[in-house]
Scaffold this active site. Structure first.
Site, mmCIF file in Angstrom:
data_model
loop_
_atom_site.group_PDB
_atom_site.id
_atom_site.type_symbol
_atom_site.label_atom_id
_atom_site.label_comp_id
_atom_site.label_asym_id
_atom_site.label_seq_id
_atom_site.Cartn_x
_atom_site.Cartn_y
_atom_site.Cartn_z
ATOM 1 N N ALA A 243 0.705 -1.060 0.034
ATOM 2 C CA ALA A 243 0.143 0.048 -0.089
ATOM 3 C C ALA A 243 0.730 1.227 -0.024
ATOM 4 C CB ALA A 243 -0.983 -0.011 1.080
ATOM 5 N N ALA A 244 1.911 1.367 0.288
ATOM 6 C CA ALA A 244 2.766 2.631 0.249
ATOM 7 C C ALA A 244 2.904 3.258 -0.750
ATOM 8 C CB ALA A 244 4.189 2.245 0.957
ATOM 9 N N ASP A 293 4.374 -8.510 5.746
ATOM 10 C CA ASP A 293 4.741 -8.875 4.444
ATOM 11 C C ASP A 293 3.834 -9.772 3.818
ATOM 12 O OD1 ASP A 293 5.786 -10.625 2.297
ATOM 13 O OD2 ASP A 293 7.414 -11.507 3.318
ATOM 14 N N CYS A 373 3.375 -0.456 -12.409
ATOM 15 C CA CYS A 373 3.981 0.705 -13.026
ATOM 16 C C CYS A 373 4.998 0.236 -13.762
ATOM 17 C CB CYS A 373 4.210 1.791 -12.090
ATOM 18 S SG CYS A 373 5.299 1.712 -10.837
#
Length: 469
Positions: A243-244, A293, A373
């Site tokens: 999520a970061a 993790d 990405c």
């Protein structure tokens, strides 16, 4: 027309990518000439910033119209005599788009130079000022208040504190030094704070330092699309597996009207802290962030202490976002990609481990969105082909909104399957130069179309898990 040289890779990575983008399926469909032209266009685009700055409005706190007005006033202040529009997007109704002016080819270079690291340089090309940690070298006699030209050391060859640098450097624009050379490099000197205030960047984008921090979130356009595709509903339990720094997490919470539960995980403690800070800043209470993790987030035994964090039992979540760790080759701008082939190819097995856990944590009838990405086949379309073969319970789903192109040939997927995927490919449009005159002559529809294409490289797949076991 290119302003910067096209992105460079280590030889083995370049060979690997060349094979990917000249694969037989592509050549059969498009022909060698078209395939080569698209690949070269992609390499040129990757070294330049996207044509628009995208900000997501925190609609939990304010309306898009209100924030648009405030942002327009802020940009007027920053750009003074230039009138740059702030555009709404017809399909992404919580974002605002600001056209990037540039490249500006007529800037005069100054004798006094500041050399910054590549990552600092990329931030400058997207509107940031230069902060002290990013400065590697300055001219010998630089004083506070001097006019300086700022360059990026794209190959990482400049030694910290050097008084001159003759290696490969890329001009980013001009600014005013806030500190002298001795203050920047003194052992007791500042470790952060602004080092150079950019006044004539090659690409003119607004700076968002402390600009409406609880109302705006800087995010690339495809990253906003992802959360809309997951389409979380109020009251649901959602998992954001990697999520970061929390852009997608907080977007999911906003789309749910802060009702329900968004569990955010990341295995690096500082990044989890950032997620919590962002949720707090945007005043979202349904986000719960854990340092964990994701590959170990599944447990088949009920926890005795009733703790709410990971690991979780199977079929615990209504929807899951796996925005997977990846080789990041779609990020822009990037003039010199430094990872080795071993690093690039290490992501596929990690992504599969995370995906396997995600499928088990998802309720029957639940939605799983996978995104990266990057631009490779192995981390994108090949992962979809693997997933459909490995998990018969999964079916590909249409995506709404569908703003990017379809998936890329080369992984053996059918044309119908490729149409269900979404690949944002910067080479889909000619590299643009935008000045204030061409901007004022452009139709809004054309600008929106450009923003949809001239963004970072990105990939999205949406799956539904069937009810039958």
């Amino acid at each position: 027309m290119s302003f910067f040289p096209k992105i460079s890779f280590q030889c083995e990575v370049e060979e690997y990518l060349t094979e990917v983008f000249r694969n037989n399926e592509l050549i059969t469909a498009l022909g060698t000439e078209e395939v080569e032209s698209k690949y070269q266009s992609l390499l040129r685009h990757l070294s330049h910033p996207p044509a628009f700055t995208t900000v997501r409005v925190n609609t939990h706190l304010a309306s898009v119209k209100h924030v648009k007005k405030l942002l327009f006033e802020e940009i007027q202040k920053q750009f003074k005599e230039l009138c740059v529009p702030v555009l709404e997007h017809p399909k992404l109704q919580d974002i605002l788009l600001i056209p990037v002016i540039g490249p500006r080819r007529d800037l005069k270079k100054h004798a006094s130079e500041v050399i910054v690291g590549a990552h600092c340089g990329y931030a400058v090309l997207r509107g940031a000022h230069v902060y002290v940690p990013g400065i590697i070298s300055t001219s010998r006699f630089m004083r506070a208040g001097d006019l300086v030209s700022v360059y990026s050391d794209i190959e990482g060859k400049c030694k910290r504190g050097a008084k001159e640098f003759e290696g490969v450097k890329v001009f980013l624009g001009n600014g005013i030094s806030e500190l002298s050379r001795s203050e920047i490099f003194s052992s007791s000197g500042p470790l952060n704070g602004m080092g150079v205030r950019m006044i004539e960047p090659v690409y003119l984008s607004p700076s968002f330092d402390n600009v409406l921090p609880s109302h705006l979130f800087l995010q690339n356009l495809p990253s906003v699309v992802v959360s809309h595709i997951l389409n979380p509903q109020p009251g649901e339990r959602i998992l954001d597996m990697c999520a970061a720094p929390g852009g997608k997490t907080t977007h999911l919470a906003t789309l749910m009207h802060d009702q329900g539960e968004v569990i955010a995980m990341d295995k690096i403690a500082n990044k989890v802290k950032k997620i919590k800070q962002n949720a707090e800043l945007l005043q979202l209470n349904c986000v719960k962030a854990f340092c964990y993790d994701g590959t170990k987030a599944l447990s088949f035994e009920k926890k005795e202490d009733e703790q709410e964090g990971p690991p979780f039992l199977p079929e615990s979540f209504d929807r899951i976002l796996l925005d997977a760790p990846c080789s990041g080759m779609g990020q822009r701008p990037n003039m010199a990609y430094s990872s080795t082939l071993k690093e690039v190819t290490s992501y596929q097995p990690l992504q599969r481990k995370l995906f396997t856990v995600a499928v088990q944590l998802l309720k029957p009838g639940g939605v799983l969105v996978y995104s990266t990405c990057t631009i490779t086949l192995s981390e994108n379309e090949e992962q979809v082909a693997w997933a459909l073969k490995t998990f018969p319970c999964l079916q590909l789903q249409p995506q709404e909104p569908h703003i990017g192109g379809e998936g890329m040939r080369g992984a053996g997927l059918s044309l119908d399957q490729l149409k269900l995927l979404q690949r944002f490919d910067p080479s889909a449009v000619t590299l643009q130069e935008m000045d204030i005159n061409s901007l004022q002559d452009s139709r809004e529809d054309d600008l929106i179309s450009l923003a949809n294409k001239d963004c970072i490289g990105f990939f999205i797949a949406k799956f539904i898990k069937s009810n039958s076991k």
